[in-house]
Design a protein around this motif. Sequence first.
Motif, PDB file in Angstrom:
ATOM      1  N   THR A  93       0.864  -1.184   0.000  1.00  0.00           N
ATOM      2  CA  THR A  93       0.000   0.000   0.000  1.00  0.00           C
ATOM      3  C   THR A  93       0.893   1.222   0.000  1.00  0.00           C
ATOM      4  N   ASP A  94       1.297   1.617  -1.202  1.00  0.00           N
ATOM      5  CA  ASP A  94       2.314   2.641  -1.395  1.00  0.00           C
ATOM      6  C   ASP A  94       1.885   3.518  -2.572  1.00  0.00           C
ATOM      7  N   ALA A  95       2.157   4.820  -2.481  1.00  0.00           N
ATOM      8  CA  ALA A  95       1.748   5.738  -3.551  1.00  0.00           C
ATOM      9  C   ALA A  95       2.294   5.312  -4.905  1.00  0.00           C
ATOM     10  N   THR A  96       3.474   4.703  -4.924  1.00  0.00           N
ATOM     11  CA  THR A  96       4.072   4.295  -6.198  1.00  0.00           C
ATOM     12  C   THR A  96       3.494   2.985  -6.713  1.00  0.00           C
ATOM     13  N   LYS A  97       2.668   2.316  -5.895  1.00  0.00           N
ATOM     14  CA  LYS A  97       2.131   1.006  -6.268  1.00  0.00           C
ATOM     15  C   LYS A  97       0.610   0.967  -6.228  1.00  0.00           C
ATOM     16  N   LEU A  98       0.006   2.153  -6.284  1.00  0.00           N
ATOM     17  CA  LEU A  98      -1.446   2.263  -6.297  1.00  0.00           C
ATOM     18  C   LEU A  98      -1.875   3.088  -7.503  1.00  0.00           C
ATOM     19  N   ALA A  99      -3.061   2.797  -8.021  1.00  0.00           N
ATOM     20  CA  ALA A  99      -3.585   3.563  -9.154  1.00  0.00           C
ATOM     21  C   ALA A  99      -5.098   3.450  -9.176  1.00  0.00           C
ATOM     22  N   PRO A 100      -5.803   4.512  -9.589  1.00  0.00           N
ATOM     23  CA  PRO A 100      -7.261   4.425  -9.699  1.00  0.00           C
ATOM     24  C   PRO A 100      -7.674   3.693 -10.972  1.00  0.00           C
ATOM     25  N   LEU A 101      -8.604   2.761 -10.824  1.00  0.00           N
ATOM     26  CA  LEU A 101      -9.188   2.047 -11.962  1.00  0.00           C
ATOM     27  C   LEU A 101     -10.704   2.056 -11.787  1.00  0.00           C
ATOM     28  N   CYS A 102     -11.421   2.374 -12.859  1.00  0.00           N
ATOM     29  CA  CYS A 102     -12.878   2.294 -12.794  1.00  0.00           C
ATOM     30  C   CYS A 102     -13.262   0.837 -12.577  1.00  0.00           C
ATOM     31  N   ARG A 103     -14.493   0.614 -12.134  1.00  0.00           N
ATOM     32  CA  ARG A 103     -14.887  -0.751 -11.779  1.00  0.00           C
ATOM     33  C   ARG A 103     -14.747  -1.718 -12.957  1.00  0.00           C
ATOM     34  N   GLY A 104     -15.089  -1.245 -14.159  1.00  0.00           N
ATOM     35  CA  GLY A 104     -14.984  -2.128 -15.316  1.00  0.00           C
ATOM     36  C   GLY A 104     -13.556  -2.539 -15.624  1.00  0.00           C
ATOM     37  N   HIS A 105     -12.617  -1.576 -15.612  1.00  0.00           N
ATOM     38  CA  HIS A 105     -11.225  -1.898 -15.912  1.00  0.00           C
ATOM     39  C   HIS A 105     -10.544  -2.605 -14.743  1.00  0.00           C
ATOM     40  N   HIS A 106     -11.010  -2.347 -13.519  1.00  0.00           N
ATOM     41  CA  HIS A 106     -10.507  -3.077 -12.362  1.00  0.00           C
ATOM     42  C   HIS A 106     -10.812  -4.564 -12.520  1.00  0.00           C
ATOM     43  N   THR A 107     -12.056  -4.866 -12.904  1.00  0.00           N
ATOM     44  CA  THR A 107     -12.451  -6.256 -13.124  1.00  0.00           C
ATOM     45  C   THR A 107     -11.664  -6.864 -14.272  1.00  0.00           C
ATOM     46  N   LEU A 108     -11.496  -6.088 -15.354  1.00  0.00           N
ATOM     47  CA  LEU A 108     -10.747  -6.565 -16.517  1.00  0.00           C
ATOM     48  C   LEU A 108      -9.322  -6.940 -16.143  1.00  0.00           C
ATOM     49  N   LYS A 109      -8.700  -6.135 -15.306  1.00  0.00           N
ATOM     50  CA  LYS A 109      -7.297  -6.366 -14.911  1.00  0.00           C
ATOM     51  C   LYS A 109      -7.135  -7.693 -14.177  1.00  0.00           C
ATOM     52  N   HIS A 110      -8.083  -8.018 -13.325  1.00  0.00           N
ATOM     53  CA  HIS A 110      -7.925  -9.192 -12.467  1.00  0.00           C
ATOM     54  C   HIS A 110      -8.522 -10.473 -13.034  1.00  0.00           C
ATOM     55  N   HIS A 111      -9.371 -10.354 -14.055  1.00  0.00           N
ATOM     56  CA  HIS A 111     -10.073 -11.561 -14.507  1.00  0.00           C
ATOM     57  C   HIS A 111      -9.937 -11.833 -15.995  1.00  0.00           C
ATOM     58  N   THR A 112      -8.992 -11.173 -16.673  1.00  0.00           N
ATOM     59  CA  THR A 112      -8.728 -11.466 -18.085  1.00  0.00           C
ATOM     60  C   THR A 112      -7.232 -11.603 -18.291  1.00  0.00           C
ATOM     61  N   ASP A 113      -6.825 -11.765 -19.536  1.00  0.00           N
ATOM     62  CA  ASP A 113      -5.409 -11.960 -19.844  1.00  0.00           C
ATOM     63  C   ASP A 113      -4.636 -10.662 -20.028  1.00  0.00           C
ATOM     64  N   ALA A 123       3.116   5.645 -13.630  1.00  0.00           N
ATOM     65  CA  ALA A 123       2.608   5.150 -14.913  1.00  0.00           C
ATOM     66  C   ALA A 123       2.251   3.669 -14.806  1.00  0.00           C
ATOM     67  N   LEU A 124       1.342   3.228 -15.658  1.00  0.00           N
ATOM     68  CA  LEU A 124       0.991   1.819 -15.758  1.00  0.00           C
ATOM     69  C   LEU A 124       1.251   1.324 -17.177  1.00  0.00           C
ATOM     70  N   GLU A 125       1.854   0.147 -17.276  1.00  0.00           N
ATOM     71  CA  GLU A 125       2.097  -0.492 -18.569  1.00  0.00           C
ATOM     72  C   GLU A 125       1.098  -1.634 -18.728  1.00  0.00           C
ATOM     73  N   TRP A 126       0.215  -1.494 -19.710  1.00  0.00           N
ATOM     74  CA  TRP A 126      -0.800  -2.516 -19.983  1.00  0.00           C
ATOM     75  C   TRP A 126      -0.362  -3.334 -21.194  1.00  0.00           C
ATOM     76  N   THR A 127      -0.378  -4.653 -21.067  1.00  0.00           N
ATOM     77  CA  THR A 127      -0.076  -5.549 -22.183  1.00  0.00           C
ATOM     78  C   THR A 127      -1.338  -6.334 -22.514  1.00  0.00           C
ATOM     79  N   SER A 128      -1.799  -6.205 -23.751  1.00  0.00           N
ATOM     80  CA  SER A 128      -3.054  -6.829 -24.150  1.00  0.00           C
ATOM     81  C   SER A 128      -2.876  -8.329 -24.354  1.00  0.00           C
ATOM     82  N   PRO A 129      -3.980  -9.086 -24.433  1.00  0.00           N
ATOM     83  CA  PRO A 129      -3.873 -10.527 -24.699  1.00  0.00           C
ATOM     84  C   PRO A 129      -3.174 -10.860 -26.007  1.00  0.00           C
ATOM     85  N   THR A 130      -3.163  -9.905 -26.967  1.00  0.00           N
ATOM     86  CA  THR A 130      -2.462 -10.163 -28.235  1.00  0.00           C
ATOM     87  C   THR A 130      -1.023  -9.680 -28.202  1.00  0.00           C
TER      88      THR A 130
END
Length: 407
Positions: free
Chosen positions: A348-368, A378-385
């Motif tokens: 629980t650290d400022a450098t390791k926290l980020a706001p995500l809307c509920r839809g993208h929060h769910t996407l992050k934890h339950h998809t590829d 910054a956040l680096e997002w890598t898509s399933p492709t």
Amino acid sequence: MSSPSPYIDEVPEGIPTTLDWVVMSADMATIHAAQRYRCIVELWDDAIKAANRDDGASVLVERSVRLEVASALRITEHAAGRLMGVGRALVYRYPRVWEAMSHADITDTQATIIVDGLDELEIVRDELVGEVLDRAEHMPTGPFRRALKRIVDREREASLAERHADAVTLRHVRVEPGVDGMAWLTAHLPAVEAHAIHGRLTAIAKTLDGERTLDQKRADVFGDLLIDGEASSLPDSARGIRPTVAVTVPALTLLSGDGLAAQVDGVGPIPLDRARELCGAASGWMRVLTHPDTGVVLSVGREQYRPPADLRRLVAWRAARCMAPGCGIPADRCDIDHTVDWHHGGHTDATKLAPLCRGHHTLKHHTDWQVRGRPGGALEWTSPTGRVYLVQPERRIPQFTTDPPPF
């Protein structure tokens, strides 16, 4: 975190994937849109040359071309006029923007955003167009639109106080008839107060149960507060709610009147006198000075899962929006997410926290989709492709050192 997609390696190297074809098709559509703008302008210019040179003829020519374009493209005359106006701006006022669009370096939407934004300025300088183009080529539409607004606001800061004072004199409230027994009640008032009112309506509406939509609840609360003057008819959880809006004021500006302009989240720059008022005794405002504030909690490590209130506010203020690619949902409506899941050793650290809307929060934890934290929030997002998208926060937490930098 989800495991990598098992489908990424099924397409032989060098063979376009389905997503590659989607991107190439979009690029071709942008290139064709650029050519459409140029052809419309040529059609317009040819019609003007063939007509008489008096002003009346020019107006008739424009209307004639607008009707012809609308009929040929099967669109409204309003939409045709929009195409003509944007096309002329790109070809004659912003040729570098048209050139970038013709190579699909920017999208059609970004080009129109540039035209609308820069046309607000009385003087368009080449260096400003270069700055805008550089951002357009590296940013999704939503963040780019907000970045351009900040650039335009920056250029207009010099006359901000005078223009705001003139605009305030035009404030008013109007009722316009609607249909089916409805009406429009509109208020033209300073943006700071408008956002605060909307924020309070939203906060109260979210406490109400029932099957009404959020818009319906906001409208009902609006009527209750203005007609009854109180919220006694609302549940206890809805009473006493006041809006919280963040105003950011560089310390030098606040003290001396020099430096960068004060900013209000969702509004933009505000006059210095208004900023000083809000940073004084005004309630309902989160004051964020770009100056050392030793009281801010930056980390509680593994000692606590839920971030303290001031840490949540700091993380939300830094990002301003949901930190998913292209998302524009305000941070105050998002979950504060551990980039590395708490149950997998996250801190629980400022450098390791980020706001995500509920839809993208769910996407992050339950998809590829894979998400990694990068320096500066910054956040680096890598898509399933396998495509990588870097999302930068809209602000930076100031870093302070005890030693002065070398000259």
